[in-house]
Write a protein that holds these residues in place. Structure first.
Motif, PDB file in Angstrom:
ATOM      1  N   VAL A  16      -3.602  56.805 -83.026  1.00  0.00           N
ATOM      2  CA  VAL A  16      -3.086  55.740 -81.990  1.00  0.00           C
ATOM      3  C   VAL A  16      -3.453  55.553 -80.767  1.00  0.00           C
ATOM      4  CG1 VAL A  16      -0.586  54.948 -81.130  1.00  0.00           C
ATOM      5  CG2 VAL A  16      -1.451  55.887 -83.673  1.00  0.00           C
ATOM      6  N   VAL A  17      -3.372  54.655 -80.260  1.00  0.00           N
ATOM      7  CA  VAL A  17      -3.981  54.291 -78.772  1.00  0.00           C
ATOM      8  C   VAL A  17      -2.797  53.821 -77.646  1.00  0.00           C
ATOM      9  CG1 VAL A  17      -6.346  54.084 -79.049  1.00  0.00           C
ATOM     10  CG2 VAL A  17      -5.400  52.561 -78.617  1.00  0.00           C
ATOM     11  N   GLU A  18      -3.075  54.178 -76.730  1.00  0.00           N
ATOM     12  CA  GLU A  18      -1.754  53.485 -75.651  1.00  0.00           C
ATOM     13  C   GLU A  18      -2.493  53.166 -74.903  1.00  0.00           C
ATOM     14  OE1 GLU A  18       1.765  55.640 -74.478  1.00  0.00           O
ATOM     15  OE2 GLU A  18       0.804  57.126 -75.681  1.00  0.00           O
ATOM     16  N   SER A  19      -2.273  51.841 -74.214  1.00  0.00           N
ATOM     17  CA  SER A  19      -3.058  50.782 -72.831  1.00  0.00           C
ATOM     18  C   SER A  19      -2.063  51.121 -71.880  1.00  0.00           C
ATOM     19  CB  SER A  19      -2.499  49.543 -73.844  1.00  0.00           C
ATOM     20  OG  SER A  19      -3.265  48.849 -74.814  1.00  0.00           O
ATOM     21  N   VAL A  20      -3.025  51.269 -70.668  1.00  0.00           N
ATOM     22  CA  VAL A  20      -2.317  51.206 -69.760  1.00  0.00           C
ATOM     23  C   VAL A  20      -3.234  50.431 -68.776  1.00  0.00           C
ATOM     24  CG1 VAL A  20      -2.170  53.951 -69.918  1.00  0.00           C
ATOM     25  CG2 VAL A  20      -4.483  52.619 -69.041  1.00  0.00           C
ATOM     26  N   THR A  21      -2.082  50.061 -67.994  1.00  0.00           N
ATOM     27  CA  THR A  21      -2.515  48.639 -66.486  1.00  0.00           C
ATOM     28  C   THR A  21      -3.141  49.491 -65.457  1.00  0.00           C
ATOM     29  OG1 THR A  21      -1.381  47.571 -67.733  1.00  0.00           O
ATOM     30  CG2 THR A  21      -2.084  46.502 -65.646  1.00  0.00           C
ATOM     31  N   LEU A  22      -4.500  49.132 -64.792  1.00  0.00           N
ATOM     32  CA  LEU A  22      -5.116  49.745 -63.459  1.00  0.00           C
ATOM     33  C   LEU A  22      -4.448  48.552 -62.550  1.00  0.00           C
ATOM     34  CD1 LEU A  22      -8.141  51.321 -64.697  1.00  0.00           C
ATOM     35  CD2 LEU A  22      -5.585  52.435 -64.603  1.00  0.00           C
ATOM     36  N   THR A  23      -4.343  48.939 -61.496  1.00  0.00           N
ATOM     37  CA  THR A  23      -3.727  47.517 -60.453  1.00  0.00           C
ATOM     38  C   THR A  23      -4.764  48.330 -59.197  1.00  0.00           C
ATOM     39  OG1 THR A  23      -1.579  47.102 -60.999  1.00  0.00           O
ATOM     40  CG2 THR A  23      -2.759  46.184 -58.836  1.00  0.00           C
ATOM     41  N   ARG A  24      -6.184  47.713 -59.087  1.00  0.00           N
ATOM     42  CA  ARG A  24      -6.842  47.815 -57.775  1.00  0.00           C
ATOM     43  C   ARG A  24      -6.529  47.179 -56.895  1.00  0.00           C
ATOM     44  NH1 ARG A  24     -12.336  49.096 -60.078  1.00  0.00           N
ATOM     45  NH2 ARG A  24     -10.582  51.516 -60.808  1.00  0.00           N
ATOM     46  N   PRO A  25      -5.947  47.571 -55.080  1.00  0.00           N
ATOM     47  CA  PRO A  25      -5.972  46.278 -54.601  1.00  0.00           C
ATOM     48  C   PRO A  25      -7.138  46.155 -53.829  1.00  0.00           C
ATOM     49  CG  PRO A  25      -6.021  48.996 -53.952  1.00  0.00           C
ATOM     50  CD  PRO A  25      -6.077  48.815 -55.069  1.00  0.00           C
ATOM     51  N   GLY A  26      -6.840  44.579 -53.285  1.00  0.00           N
ATOM     52  CA  GLY A  26      -7.993  44.102 -52.530  1.00  0.00           C
ATOM     53  C   GLY A  26      -8.939  44.174 -51.717  1.00  0.00           C
ATOM     54  N   ILE A  46      -7.161  45.323 -64.008  1.00  0.00           N
ATOM     55  CA  ILE A  46      -7.582  45.308 -65.705  1.00  0.00           C
ATOM     56  C   ILE A  46      -6.695  46.720 -66.535  1.00  0.00           C
ATOM     57  CG2 ILE A  46      -9.442  47.014 -66.263  1.00  0.00           C
ATOM     58  CD1 ILE A  46      -9.928  47.518 -63.181  1.00  0.00           C
ATOM     59  N   THR A  47      -6.417  46.513 -67.614  1.00  0.00           N
ATOM     60  CA  THR A  47      -5.946  46.724 -69.026  1.00  0.00           C
ATOM     61  C   THR A  47      -6.886  47.812 -69.899  1.00  0.00           C
ATOM     62  OG1 THR A  47      -4.403  45.387 -68.888  1.00  0.00           O
ATOM     63  CG2 THR A  47      -4.701  46.795 -70.719  1.00  0.00           C
ATOM     64  N   VAL A  48      -6.513  48.848 -70.017  1.00  0.00           N
ATOM     65  CA  VAL A  48      -7.260  49.825 -70.286  1.00  0.00           C
ATOM     66  C   VAL A  48      -6.433  50.581 -72.142  1.00  0.00           C
ATOM     67  CG1 VAL A  48      -9.094  52.806 -69.960  1.00  0.00           C
ATOM     68  CG2 VAL A  48      -8.780  50.208 -68.101  1.00  0.00           C
ATOM     69  N   GLU A  49      -7.484  50.783 -72.832  1.00  0.00           N
ATOM     70  CA  GLU A  49      -6.796  51.837 -73.836  1.00  0.00           C
ATOM     71  C   GLU A  49      -6.993  53.473 -73.909  1.00  0.00           C
ATOM     72  OE1 GLU A  49      -8.428  49.936 -77.742  1.00  0.00           O
ATOM     73  OE2 GLU A  49      -6.908  48.776 -77.733  1.00  0.00           O
ATOM     74  N   ALA A  50      -6.017  54.001 -73.282  1.00  0.00           N
ATOM     75  CA  ALA A  50      -6.258  55.262 -73.320  1.00  0.00           C
ATOM     76  C   ALA A  50      -6.537  55.975 -74.860  1.00  0.00           C
ATOM     77  CB  ALA A  50      -5.389  55.249 -72.095  1.00  0.00           C
ATOM     78  N   ILE A  51      -7.483  57.173 -74.611  1.00  0.00           N
ATOM     79  CA  ILE A  51      -7.410  57.719 -76.094  1.00  0.00           C
ATOM     80  C   ILE A  51      -6.163  58.442 -76.166  1.00  0.00           C
ATOM     81  CG2 ILE A  51      -9.098  59.900 -76.338  1.00  0.00           C
ATOM     82  CD1 ILE A  51     -11.170  58.653 -75.098  1.00  0.00           C
ATOM     83  N   ALA A  52      -5.784  59.266 -74.905  1.00  0.00           N
ATOM     84  CA  ALA A  52      -4.313  60.017 -75.314  1.00  0.00           C
ATOM     85  C   ALA A  52      -3.520  59.816 -74.228  1.00  0.00           C
ATOM     86  CB  ALA A  52      -4.587  61.413 -75.633  1.00  0.00           C
ATOM     87  N   VAL A  53      -2.468  59.961 -73.841  1.00  0.00           N
ATOM     88  CA  VAL A  53      -1.058  59.615 -72.934  1.00  0.00           C
ATOM     89  C   VAL A  53      -0.409  61.044 -72.835  1.00  0.00           C
ATOM     90  CG1 VAL A  53       0.537  58.489 -71.306  1.00  0.00           C
ATOM     91  CG2 VAL A  53      -1.874  57.470 -72.328  1.00  0.00           C
ATOM     92  N   ALA A  54      -0.291  62.033 -72.352  1.00  0.00           N
ATOM     93  CA  ALA A  54       0.263  62.925 -72.018  1.00  0.00           C
ATOM     94  C   ALA A  54       0.775  63.195 -71.087  1.00  0.00           C
ATOM     95  CB  ALA A  54      -0.129  64.293 -72.468  1.00  0.00           C
TER      96      ALA A  54
END
Length: 127
Positions: A16-26, A46-54
């Protein structure tokens, strides 16, 4: 010899992977507005599939009179994610996490094999 699995082969096995969203300022566009302030371009998401979230260890909170489990997370991200200290991160539907430390400089390696799939980042609630 034994071949270390890559991220895709691990994901195909049903991990199971979880998506995390990164928001990069302009970034500054090079122009100035009417008041002489730099014009900043649009933020990038940017949405990234994290390998793990702890979750991080709970921190004591004076507001909650005890442990606060909402403090932050350790993210195990794929190589090349390129998380930056100025990014804002959304994890498990909660936004407003800031990157702590130099995320792109720390990698992680499996202690059971030499598999080194990515980057480690700590994100904490912005205060």
């Amino acid at each position: 010899g034994q071949h270390d699995p890559d991220v895709e082969s691990v994901l195909r096995r049903g991990v199971v992977v979880e998506s995390v969203t990164l928001t990069r300022p302009g970034s500054p566009t090079g122009g100035d507005d009417e008041q002489g302030n730099p014009i900043i371009g649009a933020s990038t998401t940017i949405t990234v599939e994290a390998i793990a979230v702890a979750p991080l260890e709970p921190q004591e909170s004076a507001e909650l009179f005890g442990p606060d489990n909402r403090g932050g997370y350790r993210l195990f991200l794929p190589t090349g994610t390129g998380l930056e200290s100025t990014d804002t991160v959304s994890v498990r539907g909660e936004s407003g996490f800031q990157v702590w430390g130099d995320a792109g400089l720390v990698g992680w390696v499996s202690r059971f094999t030499s598999w080194a799939p990515g980057e480690v980042a700590v994100v904490r609630r912005s205060s």
